[in-house]
Design a protein around this motif. Structure first.
Motif, PDB file in Angstrom:
ATOM      1  N   HIS A   9       0.838  -1.202   0.000  1.00 56.35           N
ATOM      2  CA  HIS A   9       0.000   0.000   0.000  1.00 56.35           C
ATOM      3  C   HIS A   9       0.875   1.255   0.000  1.00 56.35           C
ATOM      4  O   HIS A   9       1.944   1.279   0.637  1.00 56.35           O
ATOM      5  CB  HIS A   9      -0.909  -0.007   1.234  1.00 56.35           C
ATOM      6  N   PRO A  10       0.469   2.312  -0.714  1.00 55.70           N
ATOM      7  CA  PRO A  10       1.282   3.537  -0.751  1.00 55.70           C
ATOM      8  C   PRO A  10       1.638   4.084   0.624  1.00 55.70           C
ATOM      9  O   PRO A  10       2.729   4.641   0.813  1.00 55.70           O
ATOM     10  CB  PRO A  10       0.395   4.516  -1.527  1.00 55.70           C
ATOM     11  N   LEU A  11       0.743   3.943   1.597  1.00 56.98           N
ATOM     12  CA  LEU A  11       1.015   4.481   2.925  1.00 56.98           C
ATOM     13  C   LEU A  11       1.982   3.605   3.725  1.00 56.98           C
ATOM     14  O   LEU A  11       2.385   3.977   4.832  1.00 56.98           O
ATOM     15  CB  LEU A  11      -0.292   4.668   3.706  1.00 56.98           C
ATOM     16  N   LYS A  12       2.375   2.466   3.162  1.00 54.15           N
ATOM     17  CA  LYS A  12       3.377   1.628   3.807  1.00 54.15           C
ATOM     18  C   LYS A  12       4.724   1.694   3.073  1.00 54.15           C
ATOM     19  O   LYS A  12       5.676   1.014   3.457  1.00 54.15           O
ATOM     20  CB  LYS A  12       2.895   0.174   3.883  1.00 54.15           C
ATOM     21  N   GLN A  13       4.775   2.520   2.040  1.00 51.38           N
ATOM     22  CA  GLN A  13       5.997   2.638   1.258  1.00 51.38           C
ATOM     23  C   GLN A  13       6.976   3.627   1.905  1.00 51.38           C
ATOM     24  O   GLN A  13       6.575   4.581   2.577  1.00 51.38           O
ATOM     25  CB  GLN A  13       5.685   3.099  -0.163  1.00 51.38           C
ATOM     26  N   LEU A  14       8.264   3.376   1.679  1.00 49.36           N
ATOM     27  CA  LEU A  14       9.330   4.193   2.248  1.00 49.36           C
ATOM     28  C   LEU A  14      10.276   4.640   1.140  1.00 49.36           C
ATOM     29  O   LEU A  14      10.350   4.014   0.080  1.00 49.36           O
ATOM     30  CB  LEU A  14      10.110   3.395   3.297  1.00 49.36           C
ATOM     31  N   VAL A  15      10.981   5.710   1.381  1.00 55.78           N
ATOM     32  CA  VAL A  15      12.017   6.173   0.466  1.00 55.78           C
ATOM     33  C   VAL A  15      13.291   6.423   1.269  1.00 55.78           C
ATOM     34  O   VAL A  15      13.239   6.726   2.462  1.00 55.78           O
ATOM     35  CB  VAL A  15      11.604   7.463  -0.280  1.00 55.78           C
ATOM     36  N   VAL A  16      14.416   6.299   0.589  1.00 54.24           N
ATOM     37  CA  VAL A  16      15.706   6.599   1.198  1.00 54.24           C
ATOM     38  C   VAL A  16      16.262   7.833   0.508  1.00 54.24           C
ATOM     39  O   VAL A  16      16.502   7.823  -0.705  1.00 54.24           O
ATOM     40  CB  VAL A  16      16.681   5.415   1.070  1.00 54.24           C
ATOM     41  N   ALA A  17      16.423   8.898   1.259  1.00 58.52           N
ATOM     42  CA  ALA A  17      16.910  10.168   0.704  1.00 58.52           C
ATOM     43  C   ALA A  17      18.375  10.039   0.277  1.00 58.52           C
ATOM     44  O   ALA A  17      19.068   9.079   0.644  1.00 58.52           O
ATOM     45  CB  ALA A  17      16.749  11.281   1.736  1.00 58.52           C
ATOM     46  N   GLU A  18      18.844  11.022  -0.480  1.00 58.46           N
ATOM     47  CA  GLU A  18      20.226  10.986  -0.964  1.00 58.46           C
ATOM     48  C   GLU A  18      21.234  10.955   0.171  1.00 58.46           C
ATOM     49  O   GLU A  18      22.337  10.418   0.024  1.00 58.46           O
ATOM     50  CB  GLU A  18      20.484  12.192  -1.880  1.00 58.46           C
ATOM     51  N   ASP A  19      20.863  11.548   1.310  1.00 55.97           N
ATOM     52  CA  ASP A  19      21.788  11.538   2.449  1.00 55.97           C
ATOM     53  C   ASP A  19      21.651  10.282   3.302  1.00 55.97           C
ATOM     54  O   ASP A  19      22.260  10.169   4.369  1.00 55.97           O
ATOM     55  CB  ASP A  19      21.576  12.776   3.317  1.00 55.97           C
ATOM     56  N   GLY A  20      20.831   9.324   2.852  1.00 55.31           N
ATOM     57  CA  GLY A  20      20.699   8.060   3.538  1.00 55.31           C
ATOM     58  C   GLY A  20      19.574   7.990   4.545  1.00 55.31           C
ATOM     59  O   GLY A  20      19.329   6.930   5.130  1.00 55.31           O
ATOM     60  N   ARG A  21      18.867   9.104   4.777  1.00 56.67           N
ATOM     61  CA  ARG A  21      17.786   9.105   5.755  1.00 56.67           C
ATOM     62  C   ARG A  21      16.571   8.357   5.218  1.00 56.67           C
ATOM     63  O   ARG A  21      16.193   8.501   4.072  1.00 56.67           O
ATOM     64  CB  ARG A  21      17.391  10.537   6.124  1.00 56.67           C
ATOM     65  N   LEU A  22      15.973   7.556   6.102  1.00 51.94           N
ATOM     66  CA  LEU A  22      14.772   6.799   5.768  1.00 51.94           C
ATOM     67  C   LEU A  22      13.545   7.638   6.070  1.00 51.94           C
ATOM     68  O   LEU A  22      13.423   8.221   7.158  1.00 51.94           O
ATOM     69  CB  LEU A  22      14.732   5.501   6.573  1.00 51.94           C
TER      70      LEU A  22
END
Length: 235
Positions: free
Chosen positions: A151-164
């Motif tokens: 589900h979209p609300l369970k999706q995560l991204v990792v920023a360029e600086d490594g932050r989740l």
């Protein structure tokens, strides 16, 4: 022309270029002994309300296989519409205007049947046509319900600086799956469009609806998908 379904002329278009990069010439690859083109051809032969069914291809081998499978191949897709970054709208518009010129008629409805969805059944196509015409919609897409684990609300991204981070910050509010509203994804089985919507360049106009297809669906993009298709359709 048959004018079978509520006086509407219906054109089915099978987009099948020869330049697939992920799996070369995947539209000619076989699943359970039949090419992907043959799978869609079999469905077309069992949908009585189609006035015309054509393949849009730039490849002579695909055109020949289409004709053997009961799909007409009266034109070839031009080079400028054969790249891997060409959208569906441009391909469908070309097929529509070309066939209207060749046949001397206007088609009211265009159905896109991608050969990469061999789990398609005739009733899927018929349901999409019925919903489009009877419901007076401008477009109908076939969908599958997305597993709540994705589900979209369970999706995560990792920023360029490594932050989740959450993909959508509303995801931080989700504690139980019961809070999640079902969402759907396109499964490639069938797209139905009115002529006007297509010529206006809109694949998903405001007045659109869907048919929901339960169960397992295969949409082939990779070698692993071919393995899954053999397992799904060979049973």
């Amino acid at each position: 022309m048959r004018l079978i379904y509520n006086g509407k002329r219906i054109l089915a278009v099978v987009p099948a270029r020869g330049g697939s990069k992920g799996v070369p010439l995947k539209n000619l690859r076989k699943v359970c002994g039949r090419s992907l083109i043959a799978w869609v051809g079999d469905v077309i032969q069992h949908v009585s309300c189609l006035d015309r069914a054509v393949v849009s291809t730039d490849h002579e081998g695909i055109a020949s296989e289409a004709e053997k499978s009961g799909i007409d191949a009266p034109f070839r897709r031009p080079l400028e519409l054969s790249g891997d970054r060409i959208g569906d709208v441009a391909v469908l518009q070309h097929a529509l205007t070309t066939m209207e010129a060749l046949d001397g008629v206007h088609y009211d409805v265009v159905i896109m049947l991608q050969p990469t969805s061999p789990s398609r059944r005739p009733e899927h196509v018929e349901e999409a046509i019925s919903r489009l015409v009877d419901g007076k919609y401008d477009a109908v897409w076939s969908l599958s319900e997305t597993d709540l684990k994705a589900h979209p609300l369970k999706q995560l991204v990792v920023a360029e600086d490594g932050r989740l981070q959450y993909y959508d910050q509303k995801g931080a509010e989700i504690i139980a799956r019961q809070q999640l509203t079902p969402v759907y994804h396109r499964n490639g089985i069938v797209y139905a469009l009115t002529r006007n919507s297509l010529l206006n360049g809109v694949l998903l106009p405001d007045n659109s609806s869907a048919i929901k297809i339960p169960g397992h669906i295969v949409n082939i993009d990779t070698e692993d998908d071919f393995i899954y298709a053999e397992q799904l359709l060979g049973t």
